[in-house]
Design an enzyme around this catalytic site. Structure first.
Site, PDB file in Angstrom:
ATOM      1  N   SER A 143       0.850  -1.174   0.000  1.00  0.00           N
ATOM      2  CA  SER A 143       0.000   0.000   0.000  1.00  0.00           C
ATOM      3  C   SER A 143       0.895   1.237   0.000  1.00  0.00           C
ATOM      4  O   SER A 143       1.519   1.567   1.002  1.00  0.00           O
ATOM      5  CB  SER A 143      -0.902   0.017   1.236  1.00  0.00           C
ATOM      6  N   CYS A 144       0.968   1.893  -1.138  1.00  0.00           N
ATOM      7  CA  CYS A 144       1.857   3.044  -1.195  1.00  0.00           C
ATOM      8  C   CYS A 144       1.434   3.953  -2.327  1.00  0.00           C
ATOM      9  O   CYS A 144       0.654   3.593  -3.190  1.00  0.00           O
ATOM     10  CB  CYS A 144       3.300   2.605  -1.393  1.00  0.00           C
ATOM     11  N   GLY A 145       1.962   5.157  -2.303  1.00  0.00           N
ATOM     12  CA  GLY A 145       1.793   6.067  -3.410  1.00  0.00           C
ATOM     13  C   GLY A 145       3.135   6.697  -3.694  1.00  0.00           C
ATOM     14  O   GLY A 145       3.783   7.187  -2.790  1.00  0.00           O
TER      15      GLY A 145
END
Length: 215
Positions: free
Chosen positions: A19-21
């Site tokens: 889960s990352c941006g």
């Protein structure tokens, strides 16, 4: 967007990330400017929904930016201390999280690689930007301002990488090397994206410029 171009890597497209941006703001002409850094920070704030937030509303699972070293910013710092450098192009900067008294060991490792440490800099921070959890574990944050004049340009990044690896192996959990480079610098912490610029006043300085910002 005429001064910069934004590229966003979507969630899950980074290997090993659940889960990352991640994104990039850059000048397509390679021109350094304050607006690139400002747009990168603003874009980072827009990725807040990608990360976890603690119960205190300020502690996050990590946020940060990578930019070119803003040479004018650090040369001014050296000038105020009356410290000279062989050339602005020879400046390198290390960013360290200290969990013990390890400066002398780091200085010795750099010297073994033929690298000249000019000065340690205590990184200004605003601790009220941190949540209780992050504040209780906050390390000492310092930067090493380095003169790479004795090292050939093509060998500088490798020299610093090898020095970094020796630091990590020798000092273990007593130090976290955030970045150590003659090209780039990283500012990050266990906080939510909106608090990064507030926590690090350096990032709001008008002389903190870059041609790209990875966030």
């Amino acid at each position: 967007m005429r001064k910069g171009r934004a590229i966003t890597v979507r969630q899950g497209s980074v290997p090993g990330a659940s889960s990352c941006g991640v994104g990039l703001i850059c000048s397509i002409k390679g021109a350094e400017s304050r607006s690139i850094v400002s747009m990168g920070i603003e874009a980072l704030k827009n990725l807040t929904h990608r990360g976890a937030v603690g119960a205190d509303g300020k502690t996050g699972d990590g946020a940060g930016i990578l930019t070119q070293i803003p040479r004018g910013f650090f040369l001014q710092e050296l000038g105020e201390r009356g410290i000279g450098i062989s050339s602005s192009d020879n400046l390198a900067v290390g960013v360290f999280f200290f969990y013990g008294k390890v400066e002398e060991t780091i200085e010795a490792i750099l010297a073994q690689r033929g690298v000249k440490l000019l000065s340690w800099r205590e990184v200004p921070t605003s601790d009220d930007a941190l949540g209780e959890s992050a504040l209780s574990k906050k390390p000492v944050i310092r930067q090493a301002l380095i003169d790479m004049g004795s090292i050939e340009p093509a060998a500088r990044e490798l020299t610093l990488y090898l020095a970094r690896r020796k630091m990590e192996l020798s000092l273990g959990e007593k130090v976290y090397v955030t970045s150590l480079s003659a090209r780039t610098i990283i500012y990050k912490g266990m906080l939510v994206a909106q608090q990064l610029e507030r926590f690090y006043p350096d990032l709001a300085d008008e002389s903190f410029i870059s041609s790209f910002c990875i966030f």
